[in-house]
Design a protein around this motif. Structure first.
Motif, short mmCIF file in Angstrom:
data_model
loop_
_atom_site.label_atom_id
_atom_site.label_comp_id
_atom_site.label_asym_id
_atom_site.label_seq_id
_atom_site.Cartn_x
_atom_site.Cartn_y
_atom_site.Cartn_z
N GLY A 194 0.82 -1.21 0.00
CA GLY A 194 0.00 0.00 0.00
C GLY A 194 0.85 1.26 0.00
N THR A 195 1.92 1.25 0.78
CA THR A 195 2.83 2.39 0.84
C THR A 195 3.51 2.60 -0.51
OG1 THR A 195 3.19 1.98 3.20
CG2 THR A 195 4.79 3.37 2.10
N ALA A 196 3.92 1.52 -1.14
CA ALA A 196 4.54 1.61 -2.47
C ALA A 196 3.54 2.19 -3.47
CB ALA A 196 5.03 0.24 -2.92
N SER A 197 2.29 1.80 -3.39
CA SER A 197 1.27 2.33 -4.29
C SER A 197 1.07 3.82 -4.09
CB SER A 197 -0.07 1.61 -4.07
OG SER A 197 0.03 0.27 -4.42
N VAL A 198 1.09 4.26 -2.85
CA VAL A 198 0.92 5.69 -2.55
C VAL A 198 2.06 6.50 -3.15
CG1 VAL A 198 0.96 7.40 -0.69
CG2 VAL A 198 -0.49 5.37 -0.49
N ILE A 199 3.29 6.05 -2.97
CA ILE A 199 4.42 6.82 -3.48
C ILE A 199 4.46 6.78 -5.01
CG2 ILE A 199 6.31 5.14 -3.46
CD1 ILE A 199 6.50 8.65 -2.00
N HIS A 200 4.08 5.65 -5.61
CA HIS A 200 3.98 5.58 -7.08
C HIS A 200 2.97 6.62 -7.57
CE1 HIS A 200 6.41 2.36 -8.72
NE2 HIS A 200 6.10 1.60 -7.67
N ALA A 201 1.81 6.68 -6.93
CA ALA A 201 0.77 7.63 -7.34
C ALA A 201 1.27 9.06 -7.21
CB ALA A 201 -0.49 7.42 -6.51
N ALA A 202 1.94 9.37 -6.13
CA ALA A 202 2.43 10.73 -5.91
C ALA A 202 3.50 11.11 -6.94
CB ALA A 202 2.99 10.88 -4.50
N MET A 203 4.35 10.17 -7.28
CA MET A 203 5.45 10.48 -8.19
C MET A 203 5.03 10.50 -9.66
SD MET A 203 8.56 8.36 -6.55
CE MET A 203 9.70 9.17 -5.44
N GLN A 204 3.93 9.83 -9.98
CA GLN A 204 3.57 9.70 -11.38
C GLN A 204 2.28 10.41 -11.76
OE1 GLN A 204 3.75 5.51 -12.21
NE2 GLN A 204 5.91 5.40 -11.73
N THR A 205 1.62 11.03 -10.83
CA THR A 205 0.38 11.75 -11.13
C THR A 205 0.71 13.17 -11.55
OG1 THR A 205 -0.82 10.41 -9.53
CG2 THR A 205 -1.84 12.48 -10.17
N ALA A 206 0.12 13.62 -12.61
CA ALA A 206 0.44 14.93 -13.17
C ALA A 206 0.28 16.06 -12.15
CB ALA A 206 -0.44 15.20 -14.39
N ALA A 207 -0.70 15.97 -11.28
CA ALA A 207 -0.91 17.04 -10.30
C ALA A 207 0.25 17.20 -9.33
CB ALA A 207 -2.20 16.77 -9.52
N TYR A 208 1.01 16.13 -9.11
CA TYR A 208 2.12 16.17 -8.17
C TYR A 208 3.48 16.09 -8.84
CZ TYR A 208 -1.84 14.87 -5.31
OH TYR A 208 -3.07 14.80 -4.74
N ALA A 209 3.48 15.82 -10.13
CA ALA A 209 4.74 15.68 -10.85
C ALA A 209 5.50 17.00 -10.85
CB ALA A 209 4.47 15.23 -12.28
N PRO A 210 6.81 16.93 -10.85
CA PRO A 210 7.61 18.15 -10.82
C PRO A 210 7.30 19.07 -12.00
CG PRO A 210 8.98 16.22 -10.45
CD PRO A 210 7.63 15.73 -10.84
N ALA A 211 7.00 20.32 -11.68
CA ALA A 211 6.72 21.32 -12.71
C ALA A 211 7.96 22.16 -13.00
CB ALA A 211 5.58 22.22 -12.26
N VAL A 212 8.91 22.11 -12.09
CA VAL A 212 10.14 22.89 -12.20
C VAL A 212 11.30 21.91 -12.36
CG1 VAL A 212 11.62 24.53 -10.99
CG2 VAL A 212 9.14 24.65 -10.71
N PRO A 213 12.23 22.18 -13.26
CA PRO A 213 13.38 21.26 -13.40
C PRO A 213 14.09 21.05 -12.06
CG PRO A 213 13.37 22.87 -15.17
CD PRO A 213 12.30 23.30 -14.19
N GLY A 214 14.39 19.80 -11.76
CA GLY A 214 15.08 19.46 -10.52
C GLY A 214 14.15 19.26 -9.33
N ASP A 215 12.85 19.53 -9.52
CA ASP A 215 11.88 19.36 -8.45
C ASP A 215 11.50 17.88 -8.35
OD1 ASP A 215 10.12 20.02 -6.42
OD2 ASP A 215 8.52 20.65 -7.78
N SER A 216 11.16 17.42 -7.16
CA SER A 216 10.74 16.04 -6.98
C SER A 216 9.86 15.93 -5.75
CB SER A 216 11.95 15.11 -6.85
OG SER A 216 12.71 15.47 -5.72
N VAL A 217 9.16 14.82 -5.64
CA VAL A 217 8.33 14.57 -4.45
C VAL A 217 9.27 14.40 -3.26
CG1 VAL A 217 6.74 12.96 -3.34
CG2 VAL A 217 6.46 13.52 -5.76
N GLU A 218 9.07 15.21 -2.24
CA GLU A 218 9.92 15.18 -1.06
C GLU A 218 9.39 14.18 -0.03
OE1 GLU A 218 10.56 18.65 1.86
OE2 GLU A 218 11.98 18.94 0.21
N ASP A 219 8.11 14.25 0.25
CA ASP A 219 7.49 13.28 1.14
C ASP A 219 5.98 13.32 0.96
OD1 ASP A 219 6.71 15.57 2.65
OD2 ASP A 219 8.31 15.29 4.08
#
Length: 117
Positions: free
Chosen positions: A41-66
């Motif tokens: 379940g935790t892996a699914s949550v982080i996959h969703a956060a990292m790959q969903t357009a609403a949370y995907a990095p909009a600025v170069p070098g940006d990434s999901v922090e937590d």
């Protein structure tokens, strides 16, 4: 555990959903009652956060922090461990909402993740 209010922690390979290490927790209480399901379940949550357009990095070098999930009784902190080789790991900490301090716990989890890298 060195985080006040921490109930349990896991180190998870989020590409496979496998728990690599587990500390603390309460064996009869979720999420540690079934660590395999919790890791998936935790892996699914982080996959969703990292790959969903609403949370995907909009600025170069940006990434999901937590990712923080709050319930009426707990906080669930999920933090990717950034490594130089593959960055497949996440640190998951389950924090009692009444005993812990989210801001302090978040800083400590960041420090722990950095130490693991």
């Amino acid at each position: 555990m060195t985080i006040r209010g921490a109930i349990g922690a896991s180190l998870i390979d989020y590409t496979t959903g496998q728990t690599l290490g587990l500390e603390g927790g309460q064996p009869d209480v979720a999420p540690h009652a079934d660590p395999t399901a919790a890791a998936l379940g935790t892996a699914s949550v982080i996959h969703a956060a990292m790959q969903t357009a609403a949370y995907a990095p909009a600025v170069p070098g940006d990434s999901v922090e937590d990712v923080i999930i709050s319930t009426s009784a707990a906080y669930h902190l999920i933090r990717p461990v950034r490594t130089t080789f593959d960055s497949r790991l996440i640190l998951y900490v389950w924090l009692d909402r009444n005993e812990g301090n989210l801001a302090i716990a978040r800083r400590r989890v960041r420090s722990l993740a950095d130490d693991l890298a």
